[in-house]
Design a protein around this motif. Structure first.
Motif, PDB file in Angstrom:
ATOM      1  N   ILE A 184      -4.030  -1.683  -1.428  1.00  0.00           N
ATOM      2  CA  ILE A 184      -5.392  -1.796  -0.899  1.00  0.00           C
ATOM      3  C   ILE A 184      -5.664  -3.222  -0.438  1.00  0.00           C
ATOM      4  O   ILE A 184      -6.217  -3.449   0.649  1.00  0.00           O
ATOM      5  N   VAL A 185      -5.294  -4.200  -1.264  1.00  0.00           N
ATOM      6  CA  VAL A 185      -5.492  -5.607  -0.904  1.00  0.00           C
ATOM      7  C   VAL A 185      -4.732  -5.945   0.373  1.00  0.00           C
ATOM      8  O   VAL A 185      -5.261  -6.615   1.273  1.00  0.00           O
ATOM      9  N   ALA A 186      -3.488  -5.473   0.475  1.00  0.00           N
ATOM     10  CA  ALA A 186      -2.695  -5.743   1.684  1.00  0.00           C
ATOM     11  C   ALA A 186      -3.359  -5.123   2.906  1.00  0.00           C
ATOM     12  O   ALA A 186      -3.386  -5.729   3.996  1.00  0.00           O
ATOM     13  N   ASP A 187      -3.923  -3.926   2.755  1.00  0.00           N
ATOM     14  CA  ASP A 187      -4.614  -3.275   3.867  1.00  0.00           C
ATOM     15  C   ASP A 187      -5.837  -4.073   4.293  1.00  0.00           C
ATOM     16  O   ASP A 187      -6.092  -4.244   5.489  1.00  0.00           O
ATOM     17  N   LEU A 188      -6.601  -4.572   3.340  1.00  0.00           N
ATOM     18  CA  LEU A 188      -7.781  -5.372   3.654  1.00  0.00           C
ATOM     19  C   LEU A 188      -7.405  -6.650   4.388  1.00  0.00           C
ATOM     20  O   LEU A 188      -8.061  -7.047   5.356  1.00  0.00           O
ATOM     21  N   LEU A 189      -6.331  -7.294   3.925  1.00  0.00           N
ATOM     22  CA  LEU A 189      -5.881  -8.521   4.585  1.00  0.00           C
ATOM     23  C   LEU A 189      -5.372  -8.235   5.999  1.00  0.00           C
ATOM     24  O   LEU A 189      -5.552  -9.055   6.911  1.00  0.00           O
ATOM     25  N   GLY A 190      -4.741  -7.082   6.183  1.00  0.00           N
ATOM     26  CA  GLY A 190      -4.224  -6.733   7.502  1.00  0.00           C
ATOM     27  C   GLY A 190      -5.280  -6.253   8.467  1.00  0.00           C
ATOM     28  O   GLY A 190      -5.024  -6.159   9.676  1.00  0.00           O
ATOM     29  N   SER A 192      -8.637  -7.588   8.634  1.00  0.00           N
ATOM     30  CA  SER A 192      -9.726  -8.506   8.303  1.00  0.00           C
ATOM     31  C   SER A 192     -10.940  -8.335   9.207  1.00  0.00           C
ATOM     32  O   SER A 192     -12.081  -8.576   8.791  1.00  0.00           O
ATOM     33  N   GLU A 193     -10.729  -7.902  10.454  1.00  0.00           N
ATOM     34  CA  GLU A 193     -11.861  -7.736  11.361  1.00  0.00           C
ATOM     35  C   GLU A 193     -12.652  -6.468  11.049  1.00  0.00           C
ATOM     36  O   GLU A 193     -13.820  -6.351  11.448  1.00  0.00           O
ATOM     37  N   GLN A 194     -12.047  -5.525  10.366  1.00  0.00           N
ATOM     38  CA  GLN A 194     -12.732  -4.273  10.022  1.00  0.00           C
ATOM     39  C   GLN A 194     -13.126  -4.206   8.542  1.00  0.00           C
ATOM     40  O   GLN A 194     -13.618  -3.179   8.082  1.00  0.00           O
ATOM     41  N   ALA A 211     -15.350  -4.207  -2.042  1.00  0.00           N
ATOM     42  CA  ALA A 211     -14.850  -4.359  -0.677  1.00  0.00           C
ATOM     43  C   ALA A 211     -15.338  -3.215   0.202  1.00  0.00           C
ATOM     44  O   ALA A 211     -15.661  -2.123  -0.290  1.00  0.00           O
ATOM     45  N   TYR A 212     -15.395  -3.502   1.492  1.00  0.00           N
ATOM     46  CA  TYR A 212     -15.768  -2.532   2.523  1.00  0.00           C
ATOM     47  C   TYR A 212     -14.693  -2.544   3.592  1.00  0.00           C
ATOM     48  O   TYR A 212     -14.153  -3.603   3.931  1.00  0.00           O
ATOM     49  N   VAL A 213     -14.366  -1.374   4.127  1.00  0.00           N
ATOM     50  CA  VAL A 213     -13.458  -1.311   5.259  1.00  0.00           C
ATOM     51  C   VAL A 213     -13.892  -0.157   6.157  1.00  0.00           C
ATOM     52  O   VAL A 213     -14.250   0.926   5.681  1.00  0.00           O
ATOM     53  N   ALA A 214     -13.919  -0.408   7.452  1.00  0.00           N
ATOM     54  CA  ALA A 214     -14.304   0.629   8.413  1.00  0.00           C
ATOM     55  C   ALA A 214     -13.130   1.567   8.648  1.00  0.00           C
ATOM     56  O   ALA A 214     -12.013   1.120   8.946  1.00  0.00           O
TER      57      ALA A 214
END
Length: 301
Positions: A184-190, A192-194, A211-214
């Protein structure tokens, strides 16, 4: 409280006093007693300060305080002057020599704790810190400073991963949980704009995250809700979720979704309180081998 509980706490007090040598005549080989060292620390935190406030904060007898301050002044670690705003009061201030002693004490105390924890593995250290944070939160909650929520800074996602792994290992022991959080952390870092990550901070220490992710134009996902044990019971989880909900709504999403576990009763109560409803359960994507995954949704329209 039962007699067994009282005995357990007193046993811990005796053990801690012994292992940290708090009763030695020279605390941490400084030549100071523990009360003298504590006074040096307190005065260094705010210098100058009124003696009456110092004495009241530490709940010390006036005569005993005077004798302690006399000895510290004789060693050149502090000075005492009359308060120019109220000549009935005395101010105490740390000297350069006192600051040096305070720095040495802090360094030696850090080394003492590191030596104490060195025989423990990472999981046991995490469990110990969690337990101590819980003690502080339960017994000294009223004196805790305010918690602020802010956007995570560079490097703080590492803390989010570490504390998720340590706390969930100590409280649930789910296999593969750390790897799931790392993904999940790797996805958020990858992305970052979303995505966006918030942390909760109290007195310079991180005590929570979310955390939030679109996922697409209409849907966003809430992730990584965490509240340190010592900060629980203070509505911090609700505040973190509300922060994420407000951001998702402002970004124009129609719904906010999340994945959790049926065992996480406190988190589930927070989601329900903030308007989420349970959409479905599943076993195939459960992180708990003995439980169910739950998928919740909040309509933002």
């Amino acid at each position: 409280m039962t007699a067994t509980q009282i005995a357990s706490i007193r046993r811990f007090n005796r053990s801690w006093t012994e292992v940290t040598a708090l009763l030695d005549d020279s605390y941490l080989h400084s030549g100071l007693t523990l009360p003298e060292a504590r006074l040096v620390y307190e005065i260094t935190q705010r210098s100058p300060q009124p003696v009456v406030e110092l004495r009241g904060r530490l709940q010390l007898d006036p005569g005993y305080t005077t004798r302690l301050l006399d000895r510290l002044a004789e060693r050149g670690l502090l000075t005492r002057t009359v308060d120019p705003d109220d000549r009935r009061r005395q101010l105490v201030a740390v000297t350069d020599a006192g600051r040096e002693v305070a720095a040495q004490l802090a360094s030696r105390a850090d080394s003492q704790v590191a030596e104490l924890l060195d025989p423990l593995g990472p999981a046991d250290r995490g469990a110990l810190v969690t337990a101590l944070d819980t003690v502080v939160g339960l017994l000294f909650r009223e004196s805790e400073p305010e918690v602020t929520i802010r956007t995570a800074r560079i490097g703080e996602l590492g803390w989010v991963l570490t504390r998720h792994a340590e706390i969930y290992e100590a409280e649930y022991g789910w296999p593969g949980f750390e790897a799931a959080v790392a993904a999940i952390v790797a996805d958020l870092l990858g992305r970052s704009e979303q995505s966006r990550v918030w942390v909760a901070e109290r007195a310079g220490r991180l005590v929570g995250s979310i955390a939030y992710v679109a996922e697409d134009a209409g849907t966003a996902r809430l992730r990584l809700l965490l509240v340190e044990p010592a900060a629980r019971g203070q509505r911090l989880g609700v505040r973190l979720v509300e922060e994420c909900v407000a951001y998702a709504r402002a970004a124009g999403h129609a719904r906010l979704v999340l994945h959790t576990q049926d065992a996480l009763t406190a988190a589930r109560a927070i989601y329900a309180k903030t308007g989420f409803t349970l959409d479905r359960t599943s076993r195939e994507d459960s992180l708990d081998p003995n439980g169910l995954a739950e998928h919740w949704v909040l309509e933002l329209g």
